[in-house]
Design a protein around this motif. Structure first.
Motif, PDB file in Angstrom:
ATOM      1  N   TYR A 212      30.136  41.543  66.196  1.00 41.88           N
ATOM      2  CA  TYR A 212      28.930  41.433  65.368  1.00 41.88           C
ATOM      3  C   TYR A 212      29.253  40.694  64.073  1.00 41.88           C
TER       4      TYR A 212
ATOM      5  N   SER B 170      23.115  41.575  67.032  1.00 42.88           N
ATOM      6  CA  SER B 170      22.592  42.946  67.057  1.00 42.88           C
ATOM      7  C   SER B 170      22.423  43.449  68.477  1.00 42.88           C
TER       8      SER B 170
ATOM      9  N   PHE C 246      25.760  44.273  69.863  1.00 45.14           N
ATOM     10  CA  PHE C 246      26.259  45.481  69.215  1.00 45.14           C
ATOM     11  C   PHE C 246      25.572  46.729  69.767  1.00 45.14           C
TER      12      PHE C 246
END
Length: 520
Positions: free
Chosen positions: A300, A335, A338
């Motif tokens: 990330y 995102s 992640f």
């Protein structure tokens, strides 16, 4: 990686995105990039994080404050709270895990407070007018974004493809395992439906003027998300849908220019994840890349640091492409990677974890940290007290508190106002063209008012730049035609006082000019 390390990585990434957004200070941005990279790819400790907090706070206070974005004010507040908590933990000889446990309630409550104030400020008569409402402006910006291209591919086509992929993987495919219905046929139907939706819904559609009912619905949707949603976060069992909605909203606004705030909000949303769900995520935290394993949190960070290259190409090398969409898309990709273990678990019916949620506050938070939460509340109240109007989480709210009456639905008579800074104003009648052309704020000054504190800040900046600035303005009923305001004996400002350092104000429109326009 421990939960503390993951949070600090997300938090420092948000700061880095702020520094990389426009590369206003390339030297500082590169220095922080190097520092954070070393911290991320070595063991993140409290000493390292404390060093980062001191340096980042000092940078903002020395070089940027007070004319900073709302989220930068929030970042400074969070830095101070995190540092105070760390000193307390060292005094109490608490472990790193205990430090993070006692700070999580503060972080959760702080994000809830920002959402609440953002919604509360929007409870005004002008925000409810679709033609001038900031919610309408944001909606049109989002529609412009989805009709733009990302590396030559229509953004909306990518959004539809991702939505259909999630629908297929999360809901449809698991239910078809025991069915004889041909999967390839249903997949083809979904694909055709997506193509038709894009072709007739977005490809050739002109959104110059949306029906008023859509704009009205959008106004109340925004109010419900920020104001009602912030209150529902207090109920643990209801947190999951609000967190998902908040993440989706930040994913959209990241692609219209708010990538740094979206990343900051994402780091705080992480603190709402229950321990059991986080443990499930930890079991799948390693991701294989080219035969090598990398932690999702480090990936990330790496992807978002890479986004800085695109920003540098746009702002420093002057290459022409849509940097807002590109930077937002990169954040959203990072995102998704992640959060992937949590997202797949949420949309998979079988063996879905029961999301119990977390109390926003709990006994692990030291009582003295309540001072920071009270301070955050007071900061949000500032416009109604007669103090600063910019940077107080009133972004894009149409709020007006200047004068004897406010446009707020609950505080129309300004019953809380104690100070007169908002009424001590100059009316700017004329500025030289070279000053007007330097910024949108300067351009809207002519014919509008500006609090004296803010006006003197501008004079100070002109003084430091060694400029000669003729200004025609009115103050307390007297007309001034100064050939050079910088050298005017009554108005010259060689130094900043504490009011100029701590306060920031918006431009004030004439009272008879109609609804208050949307401003940052």
């Amino acid at each position: 990686m421990s939960p503390f390390s993951i949070f600090t990585l997300l938090y420092m990434t948000a700061f880095l995105l702020e520094m990389q957004e426009k590369w206003k200070a390339p030297g500082f941005a590169l220095a922080f990039l190097a520092l954070i990279t070393v911290f991320v790819f070595t063991r993140i400790t409290r000493i390292k994080f404390f060093t980062f907090l001191i340096l980042s706070t000092a940078y903002f206070l020395i070089f940027r404050f007070p004319d900073v974005a709302n989220h930068v004010n929030f970042l400074i507040y969070l830095n101070l709270a995190l540092m105070a908590g760390m000193v307390y933990a060292w005094i109490k000889q608490a472990s790193t895990d205990h430090y993070y446990a006692m700070m999580r309630p503060v972080l959760r409550a702080s994000l809830l407070g920002v959402y609440f104030w953002a919604g509360f400020h929007k409870l005004n008569t002008d925000f409810l007018i679709p033609q001038v409402s900031c919610s309408s402006m944001m909606l049109y910006r989002i529609l412009d974004m989805v009709q733009s291209n990302l590396l030559g591919i229509p953004v909306m086509l990518i959004v539809i493809a991702l939505a259909l992929t999630g629908l297929w993987q999360g809901l449809i495919r698991p239910r078809l395992k025991s069915s004889n219905f041909p999967k390839i046929l249903l997949l083809a139907l979904l694909t055709c439906g997506g193509i038709l939706l894009y072709t007739f819904g977005f490809a050739e559609r002109d959104y110059v003027l949306l029906p008023e009912i859509i704009l009205q619905v959008n106004i109340y949707f925004v109010l419900a998300w920020e104001l009602l949603g912030s209150l529902l976060l207090l109920v643990p069992r209801l947190q999951a849908p609000i967190l998902l909605l908040s993440w989706l909203m930040h994913a959209f606004i990241a692609m219209i220019g708010f990538v740094d705030f979206s990343a900051l909000a994402g780091s705080l949303l992480f603190t709402f994840i229950p321990d059991r769900t986080l443990q499930h995520w930890q079991e799948q935290a390693e991701i294989s890349l080219g035969g090598r394993k990398m932690h999702r949190a480090r990936l990330y960070f790496g992807i978002n640091a890479f986004a800085g290259i695109f920003s540098a190409l746009y702002y420093l090398a002057y290459l022409d492409f849509d940097i807002k969409v590109t930077a937002g898309a990169i954040l959203n990709l990072a995102s998704i990677l992640f959060l992937w273990p949590i997202l797949t678990q949420l949309f998979t019916p079988k063996n879905r974890l029961d999301w119990q949620g977390l109390p926003v506050l709990n006994a692990s938070m030291p009582k003295f940290m309540g001072v920071f939460l009270i301070g955050l509340c007071c900061f949000g109240l500032m416009p109604y007290l007669g103090l600063r109007t910019a940077g107080t989480f009133s972004m894009f709210s149409n709020l007006r508190t200047e004068g004897p009456r406010s446009n707020h639905l609950l505080l129309a008579s300004n019953p809380l106002k104690q100070w007169g800074y908002q009424e001590d104003v100059v009316w700017v009648l004329d500025l030289p063209p070279e000053i007007v052309e330097r910024g949108s704020k300067n351009a809207e000054l002519i014919g509008s008012a500006l609090p004296v504190v803010e006006f003197k800040k501008m004079i100070y900046d002109w003084t430091q730049a060694g400029q000669t600035v003729p200004v025609v303005f009115e103050y307390q009923g007297q007309l001034y035609d100064s050939p050079n305001i910088v050298q005017d004996p009554k108005w010259q400002t060689p130094q900043r006082n504490w009011e100029m350092y701590l306060m920031a104000f918006r431009v004030i429109e004439p009272e008879n000019s109609g609804p208050n326009l949307c401003r940052w």
